[in-house]
Design an enzyme around this catalytic site. Structure first.
Site, PDB file in Angstrom:
ATOM      1  N   ARG A 180      39.026  34.964  33.082  1.00 60.80           N
ATOM      2  CA  ARG A 180      40.433  34.503  33.016  1.00 60.80           C
ATOM      3  C   ARG A 180      40.895  34.259  31.581  1.00 60.80           C
ATOM      4  O   ARG A 180      41.768  33.423  31.344  1.00 60.80           O
ATOM      5  CB  ARG A 180      40.655  33.227  33.840  1.00 60.80           C
ATOM      6  N   SER A 259      47.069  29.124  42.278  1.00 60.52           N
ATOM      7  CA  SER A 259      45.978  28.286  41.742  1.00 60.52           C
ATOM      8  C   SER A 259      46.456  27.596  40.474  1.00 60.52           C
ATOM      9  O   SER A 259      46.886  28.261  39.526  1.00 60.52           O
ATOM     10  CB  SER A 259      44.765  29.137  41.398  1.00 60.52           C
ATOM     11  N   GLU A 360      45.361  26.823  34.742  1.00 59.16           N
ATOM     12  CA  GLU A 360      45.601  28.258  34.839  1.00 59.16           C
ATOM     13  C   GLU A 360      47.101  28.506  34.643  1.00 59.16           C
ATOM     14  O   GLU A 360      47.516  29.505  34.080  1.00 59.16           O
ATOM     15  CB  GLU A 360      45.144  28.769  36.204  1.00 59.16           C
TER      16      GLU A 360
HETATM   17  P1  NAP Z   1      37.270  31.546  46.841  1.00 63.64           P
HETATM   18  O1  NAP Z   1      37.088  32.921  47.379  1.00 63.64           O
HETATM   19  O2  NAP Z   1      37.277  30.371  47.750  1.00 63.64           O
HETATM   20  O3  NAP Z   1      36.229  31.307  45.678  1.00 63.64           O
HETATM   21  C1  NAP Z   1      36.203  30.068  44.995  1.00 63.64           C
HETATM   22  C2  NAP Z   1      35.323  30.229  43.783  1.00 63.64           C
HETATM   23  O4  NAP Z   1      34.056  30.727  44.170  1.00 63.64           O
HETATM   24  C3  NAP Z   1      35.823  31.183  42.736  1.00 63.64           C
HETATM   25  O5  NAP Z   1      35.485  30.628  41.503  1.00 63.64           O
HETATM   26  C4  NAP Z   1      35.051  32.434  42.970  1.00 63.64           C
HETATM   27  O6  NAP Z   1      34.811  33.134  41.797  1.00 63.64           O
HETATM   28  C5  NAP Z   1      33.746  31.894  43.456  1.00 63.64           C
HETATM   29  N1  NAP Z   1      33.059  32.831  44.338  1.00 63.64           N
HETATM   30  C6  NAP Z   1      33.224  32.946  45.670  1.00 63.64           C
HETATM   31  N2  NAP Z   1      32.399  33.902  46.150  1.00 63.64           N
HETATM   32  C7  NAP Z   1      31.726  34.392  45.086  1.00 63.64           C
HETATM   33  C8  NAP Z   1      30.736  35.403  44.931  1.00 63.64           C
HETATM   34  N3  NAP Z   1      30.266  36.105  45.975  1.00 63.64           N
HETATM   35  N4  NAP Z   1      30.258  35.654  43.682  1.00 63.64           N
HETATM   36  C9  NAP Z   1      30.722  34.959  42.630  1.00 63.64           C
HETATM   37  N5  NAP Z   1      31.653  34.005  42.715  1.00 63.64           N
HETATM   38  C10 NAP Z   1      32.154  33.708  43.931  1.00 63.64           C
HETATM   39  O7  NAP Z   1      38.585  31.527  45.931  1.00 63.64           O
HETATM   40  P2  NAP Z   1      40.129  31.453  46.303  1.00 63.64           P
HETATM   41  O8  NAP Z   1      40.694  30.336  45.543  1.00 63.64           O
HETATM   42  O9  NAP Z   1      40.388  31.563  47.767  1.00 63.64           O
HETATM   43  O10 NAP Z   1      40.658  32.786  45.634  1.00 63.64           O
HETATM   44  C11 NAP Z   1      40.257  34.047  46.147  1.00 63.64           C
HETATM   45  C12 NAP Z   1      39.992  34.956  44.978  1.00 63.64           C
HETATM   46  O11 NAP Z   1      41.190  35.111  44.240  1.00 63.64           O
HETATM   47  C13 NAP Z   1      38.925  34.405  44.034  1.00 63.64           C
HETATM   48  O12 NAP Z   1      38.180  35.490  43.559  1.00 63.64           O
HETATM   49  C14 NAP Z   1      39.777  33.769  42.954  1.00 63.64           C
HETATM   50  O13 NAP Z   1      39.139  33.680  41.719  1.00 63.64           O
HETATM   51  C15 NAP Z   1      40.942  34.743  42.922  1.00 63.64           C
HETATM   52  N6  NAP Z   1      42.146  34.183  42.302  1.00 63.64           N
HETATM   53  C16 NAP Z   1      42.533  34.675  41.093  1.00 63.64           C
HETATM   54  C17 NAP Z   1      43.636  34.200  40.456  1.00 63.64           C
HETATM   55  C18 NAP Z   1      44.015  34.775  39.132  1.00 63.64           C
HETATM   56  O14 NAP Z   1      43.402  35.708  38.651  1.00 63.64           O
HETATM   57  N7  NAP Z   1      45.006  34.247  38.470  1.00 63.64           N
HETATM   58  C19 NAP Z   1      44.399  33.193  41.048  1.00 63.64           C
HETATM   59  C20 NAP Z   1      44.013  32.720  42.284  1.00 63.64           C
HETATM   60  C21 NAP Z   1      42.857  33.202  42.911  1.00 63.64           C
HETATM   61  P3  NAP Z   1      35.879  34.088  41.093  1.00 63.64           P
HETATM   62  O15 NAP Z   1      36.944  33.178  40.616  1.00 63.64           O
HETATM   63  O16 NAP Z   1      35.136  34.711  39.990  1.00 63.64           O
HETATM   64  O17 NAP Z   1      36.297  35.062  42.115  1.00 63.64           O
END
Ligand code: NAP
Length: 364
Positions: A180, A259, A360
């Site tokens: 990020r 987020s 963020e």
């Molecule tokens: P989530 O899937 O509940 O995951 C929460 C956290 O766990 C995140 O930090 C995610 O890493 C990590 N995680 C989950 N499974 C993983 C795996 N198999 N290997 C490594 N790390 C894992 O998250 P959520 O809030 O519902 O969001 C879904 C996805 O959208 C996530 O990947 C999140 O990062 C992404 N997202 C991105 C943005 C952005 O780029 N601005 C904003 C909102 C959500 P990661 O963050 O590395 O995925």
């Protein structure tokens, strides 16, 4: 220059001036719809507009470059020049049997661009479906989701140096992408305007491997008995869209910027100490360019839930019932109220876990 040309050039720069608006309401310019006004507002739709604004000293005074406002929270009035980047185009630069290279205007809507790629079977960003924002904002915070990062498919980032007015191209390596993070968010913050991003995407029929690792995707496949080998990027994009829509609030009822905090990365040793008191605390390996053994990623949503702030609503501001990382506001609120609530979350998480949640969202 003839007299006619001179009159035309004066008239055209006058018309450019006419495009600016004074004292505009900020409400429509951020997905929080927070209350306030900006001293001046400009919208750029061509690269020439940027040059014109440069000549009008817009960037030499206080300014903020706005994309579609879904990652911005205005903390009251903005006394400066608000510049909306609406550069919009998609151009195919090269193509062979395996890959396609696309140049995309920075103001293009990210969700629409992913849909365009999926419809053309251009693979590599299907896991980034439904992330609100624009193409130009994507490299700034190296958006990522479900195991994919935009850095993986970026070839170049084009833009204009706001100190010299010169065009510049950054190769993928020069962007210093990290979790990020990028050079545009650090060293070049406020010094560079992104005009276009060049992507190299794979053609789906070239033996491309879908990334189905994340638990939410696996759960969906299991629950709906999907045949993994029948899934194409189109189906994966649809699955991710459904998952994300379930986690996001209905925007008719709650305003939000998605987020609010980044998922923190902490030393593994700190995590192991926390595990003694909170054995259910999740962690994930840090999967990016600077992968190290010693650090782990913690879901910020779980930390917020553990301090009891999931699904609360205090004076019109709170966290979403289905996802604690999403700060929501009910109706148009004063941005300061949202900032104060976010600080409360940071304070309580820090007191309990010794972890400072980093923003963020851009607070302006
Ligand atoms: P989530 O899937 O509940 O995951 C929460 C956290 O766990 C995140 O930090 C995610 O890493 C990590 N995680 C989950 N499974 C993983 C795996 N198999 N290997 C490594 N790390 C894992 O998250 P959520 O809030 O519902 O969001 C879904 C996805 O959208 C996530 O990947 C999140 O990062 C992404 N997202 C991105 C943005 C952005 O780029 N601005 C904003 C909102 C959500 P990661 O963050 O590395 O995925």
């Amino acid at each position: 220059m003839s007299a006619d040309e001179y009159i035309l050039s004066v008239l055209s720069s006058f018309l450019k001036y006419m495009q600016s608006q004074s004292s505009v309401s900020l409400v429509p310019f951020s997905s929080f719809h927070s209350i306030g006004s900006a001293s001046n507002f400009f919208e750029i739709t061509t690269e020439e507009d940027i040059v014109s604004l440069f000549e009008q000293w817009v960037f030499q005074n206080k300014f903020y470059i706005l994309w579609n406002g879904c990652n911005t929270l205005f903390d009251g009035d903005f006394e400066g020049n608000l510049v909306k980047n609406s550069l919009s185009w998609i151009e195919k630069l090269a193509e062979d049997e395996m890959r396609v290279t696309l140049q995309v205007g920075a103001g293009e809507d990210w969700v629409a661009f992913v849909k365009y790629c999926v419809a053309h079977n251009y693979a590599g960003i299907e896991n980034l479906s439904e992330i609100p924002g624009t193409v130009g904002a994507a490299p700034v915070q190296n958006i990522g989701a479900y195991g994919a990062e935009v850095a993986d498919v970026i070839k170049e980032v084009h833009g204009i140096d706001l100190q010299t007015g010169e065009k510049k191209i950054f190769s993928q390596q020069e962007c210093s992408f990290w979790y990020r993070e990028s050079i545009f968010k650090s060293d070049l913050k406020g010094l560079f305007i992104i005009t276009a991003v060049v992507f190299t995407l794979q053609k789906y029929w070239s033996g491309y491997q879908l990334n189905l690792d994340y638990a939410d995707i696996q759960n969906y496949i299991y629950e709906y008995k999907c045949e993994k080998d029948q899934l194409w990027i189109k189906e994966l994009s649809e699955i991710i869209t459904i998952i994300r829509r379930e986690k996001l609030p209905n925007l008719d009822e709650r305003w939000t910027a998605g987020s609010f905090f980044k998922n923190p990365i902490i030393p593994k040793s700190q995590y192991e100490i926390l595990l003694e008191s909170y054995p259910m605390l999740k962690s994930y390996p840090v999967a990016n360019l600077f992968k190290t053994e010693e650090q782990v990623k913690i879901p910020a949503a779980q930390l917020i839930e553990l301090v009891g702030l999931k699904g609360v609503l205090e004076d019109g501001v709170g966290t979403y019932i289905n996802h604690a990382l999403i700060i929501v506001s009910k109706g148009e609120q004063d941005g300061a109220k949202i900032v104060k609530f976010s600080q409360k979350i940071q304070r309580e998480v820090n007191q309990k876990f010794g972890i400072l949640l980093k923003l963020e969202v851009n607070i302006v």
